[in-house]
Design a protein around this motif. Structure first.
Motif, short mmCIF file in Angstrom:
data_model
loop_
_atom_site.label_atom_id
_atom_site.label_comp_id
_atom_site.label_asym_id
_atom_site.label_seq_id
_atom_site.Cartn_x
_atom_site.Cartn_y
_atom_site.Cartn_z
N UNK A 1 0.79 -1.23 0.00
CA UNK A 1 0.00 0.00 0.00
C UNK A 1 0.81 1.27 0.00
N UNK A 2 2.07 1.18 0.36
CA UNK A 2 2.96 2.35 0.39
C UNK A 2 4.09 2.11 -0.61
N UNK A 3 4.17 2.90 -1.68
CA UNK A 3 5.21 2.65 -2.69
C UNK A 3 6.63 2.88 -2.17
N UNK A 4 6.76 3.46 -0.97
CA UNK A 4 8.09 3.66 -0.38
C UNK A 4 8.39 2.65 0.72
N UNK A 5 7.59 1.57 0.76
CA UNK A 5 7.89 0.47 1.66
C UNK A 5 8.93 -0.41 0.97
N UNK A 6 10.19 0.02 1.03
CA UNK A 6 11.25 -0.63 0.27
C UNK A 6 11.51 -2.07 0.70
N UNK A 7 11.44 -2.41 2.00
CA UNK A 7 11.62 -3.83 2.36
C UNK A 7 10.56 -4.72 1.72
N UNK A 8 9.31 -4.25 1.63
CA UNK A 8 8.26 -5.06 1.01
C UNK A 8 8.53 -5.23 -0.47
N UNK A 9 8.99 -4.17 -1.13
CA UNK A 9 9.30 -4.27 -2.56
C UNK A 9 10.50 -5.18 -2.79
N UNK A 10 11.46 -5.12 -1.89
CA UNK A 10 12.66 -5.96 -2.02
C UNK A 10 12.32 -7.45 -1.91
N UNK A 11 11.21 -7.77 -1.24
CA UNK A 11 10.83 -9.16 -1.04
C UNK A 11 10.05 -9.75 -2.22
N UNK A 12 9.77 -8.96 -3.25
CA UNK A 12 9.01 -9.44 -4.40
C UNK A 12 9.84 -10.44 -5.21
N UNK A 13 9.22 -11.52 -5.63
CA UNK A 13 9.88 -12.50 -6.49
C UNK A 13 10.28 -11.81 -7.79
N UNK B 1 9.22 3.70 -8.67
CA UNK B 1 9.01 2.30 -8.31
C UNK B 1 9.60 1.36 -9.36
N UNK B 2 9.44 1.70 -10.62
CA UNK B 2 10.02 0.90 -11.69
C UNK B 2 11.54 0.89 -11.59
N UNK B 3 12.13 2.04 -11.30
CA UNK B 3 13.58 2.09 -11.13
C UNK B 3 14.04 1.23 -9.96
N UNK B 4 13.28 1.28 -8.86
CA UNK B 4 13.61 0.45 -7.71
C UNK B 4 13.57 -1.03 -8.08
N UNK B 5 12.51 -1.44 -8.77
CA UNK B 5 12.37 -2.84 -9.15
C UNK B 5 13.49 -3.29 -10.07
N UNK B 6 13.76 -2.53 -11.11
CA UNK B 6 14.77 -2.95 -12.07
C UNK B 6 16.17 -2.92 -11.46
N UNK B 7 16.43 -1.96 -10.57
CA UNK B 7 17.73 -1.90 -9.93
C UNK B 7 17.97 -3.06 -8.97
N UNK B 8 16.90 -3.65 -8.45
CA UNK B 8 17.08 -4.82 -7.58
C UNK B 8 17.02 -6.12 -8.37
N UNK B 9 17.05 -6.01 -9.70
CA UNK B 9 17.15 -7.18 -10.55
C UNK B 9 15.84 -7.81 -10.94
N UNK B 10 14.76 -7.04 -10.91
CA UNK B 10 13.47 -7.63 -11.28
C UNK B 10 13.47 -7.97 -12.77
N UNK B 11 13.05 -9.18 -13.09
CA UNK B 11 13.04 -9.66 -14.48
C UNK B 11 11.64 -9.80 -15.05
N UNK B 12 10.65 -9.90 -14.20
CA UNK B 12 9.30 -10.13 -14.66
C UNK B 12 8.65 -8.89 -15.27
N UNK B 13 7.49 -9.07 -15.92
CA UNK B 13 6.78 -7.94 -16.51
C UNK B 13 6.25 -6.98 -15.44
N UNK B 14 6.17 -5.71 -15.80
CA UNK B 14 5.61 -4.67 -14.92
C UNK B 14 4.50 -3.98 -15.71
N UNK B 15 3.30 -3.96 -15.15
CA UNK B 15 2.15 -3.32 -15.80
C UNK B 15 1.71 -2.14 -14.95
#
Length: 486
Positions: free
Chosen positions: A189-201, A218-232
């Protein structure tokens, strides 16, 4: 010659509490330390571990950049080169940063704010002091001689005046989401909850509500932590912030003595200016930047119904032109779209349902398009900060409203305040002790979230607050600016 008699009110040491130690609270404190003539105690109250950064500048990700060039990010309206000079004292700054044309990292800017406050504290005269309080204010109780602030730890702090600099609140959860979705770890619910975003598969499909600057971060955060899946990314109109480009001096169409009275008048004149600028080889960005000094004046002169019309119809288009991405950020977002990892869709969410292996998101495409269903591994709410204070459940906000000490403004942009920041209570009375600045007090101005506007507000507010302890006089009665235009 007989020496003049000084009143006890003037001699007494006044105390000012600033609730919130992000940019607005810290820079207001710095200005108070600089301009207070009489004995003054400034209490800066912040629940987070760090002062000066707030949500905006606490990120450690170097890819999260300011969306304003360095040469317009000084903390002091009377010293526009202050930030650029500060950058020049730091190791590792490139030529663009030193020239003021760069978009530096937000973490770097947070360090600047902290240094500004530290310098103001060190340079303050002995009779002006800063007390940093680690804690969270949960209640406000005005008494005849003082305002008592109650902290979550149970401590009570009596002060003469209170400046609410509480910043942004997280977005409210989407109404169409089932309760079990909101209670699931798959809903952030909070886009700045970075620990929760870091836990995403990293291989999961992610849905982001909103397509503005918070989604971009948020997209930059995801891609910088190595997210490979699609983002919609989904929003009603599917509009992305546009990119910054070099601008040129341009004279606004506005005459300061004749303000437009309708949104249509503003848009017609703005469109004509853009056409003239293009004919002269100058882009639309220069026109928008030339209009910036007049934003508050335009808003002040628009009747209430015209303000509503702007918020209902023009606001999303205004924001993608007005609040732009740094070029480096825009390049990365475009690359993510070109690769197919990031998809931006325009539509309205119909439902969110928790499934065994994710969340089923159902949304209808804009313009009568088909209803689509998508299984995602996580949903991130980046729909923008909640501005309707009736919907905010924070204890301090509830205390202010439930006690009748404050009320939301007519357009639900924040709290109802005068242009000087004084809170207007439930009966329409103007407080002499309670004030709100920054996003909480933006209603009279429309825009009060960016540094160029906030620094001027803080400098002016500090001069008024430093005038001396509030006297226990009968409150003034006033209708809000918007109410007078009904």
């Amino acid at each position: 010659m007989v020496a003049p008699i000084r009143s006890k009110a003037i001699q007494a040491k006044q105390s000012i509490a600033i609730v919130g130690g992000g940019f607005t609270g810290s820079i207001l404190a710095a200005h108070l330390l600089r301009c207070a003539d009489g004995p003054t105690s400034v209490h800066l109250i912040e629940r987070a571990a760090a002062i000066g950064t707030g949500v905006a500048y606490s990120t450690r990700n170097s890819a999260h950049l300011l969306n304003v060039r360095a040469n317009n990010m000084s903390a002091f309206p009377d010293d526009p080169g202050h930030f650029v000079r500060w950058l020049g004292t730091r190791d590792g700054q490139d030529e663009a940063s030193a020239s003021g044309h760069a978009f530096v990292s937000r973490a770097c800017y947070g360090a600047y704010v902290q240094d500004v406050l530290a310098e103001a504290r060190a340079s303050a005269p002995p009779h002006v002091t800063l007390n940093v309080v680690r804690g969270e204010v949960v209640d406000v109780m005005p008494k005849p001689s003082a305002v008592h602030l109650r902290l979550a730890a149970g401590v009570s702090l009596p002060v003469d005046k209170v400046a609410l600099c509480v910043g942004h609140f997280p977005p409210s959860p989407p109404s169409m989401a089932a309760p079990e979705v909101l209670n699931s770890h798959r809903f952030i619910g909070d886009p700045w909850d970075l620990p929760a975003i870091a836990a995403i598969d990293p291989d999961e499909t992610i849905m982001i509500f909103g397509t503005g600057l918070t989604m971009v971060d948020t997209v930059l955060t995801l891609t910088d932590q190595g997210h490979r899946g699609p983002i919609v990314a989904v929003s009603r109109r599917g509009l992305l912030p546009l990119a910054h480009e070099e601008t040129h001096p341009y004279k606004s169409f506005l005459c300061p003595d004749v303000m437009p009275r309708t949104v249509l008048d503003v848009l017609i004149a703005l469109k004509a200016d853009v056409q003239r600028a293009r004919a002269d080889g100058i882009g639309w960005r220069s026109v928008f930047d030339a209009l910036r000094p007049y934003h508050h004046r335009i808003w002040r002169f628009l009747p209430l119904e015209e303000r509503r019309r702007f918020l209902r119809h023009a606001r999303p288009y205004w924001e993608v032109h007005r609040h732009r991405m740094a070029p480096e950020v825009a390049t990365r977002i475009e690359a993510a779209r070109a690769s197919g990892q990031l998809t931006v869709r325009a539509g309205r969410l119909r439902s969110l349902t928790l499934m065994e292996n994710g969340i089923e998101a159902v949304f209808a495409e804009r313009g009568g398009g088909p209803v689509r269903s998508l299984r995602v591994g996580a949903v991130i709410n980046a729909a923008g900060p909640e501005c309707d204070y009736q919907r905010i459940r924070h204890p301090l906000v509830r205390a202010l409203l439930d006690r009748g000490l404050a009320r939301p403004d007519a357009l639900r942009l924040g709290l109802d305040v005068t242009e000087d920041g004084a809170l207007i209570d439930a009966d329409g009375l103007v407080s002499r002790r309670l004030f709100a600045f920054g996003p909480a007090g933006k209603a009279p101005f429309w825009e009060m979230t960016a540094v160029p506007e906030l620094r001027s507000q803080c400098a002016q507010a500090a001069r008024r607050l430093a005038g001396g302890p509030a006297m226990p006089l009968p409150p003034l009665s006033v209708q809000s600016e918007a109410s007078r235009r009904v």
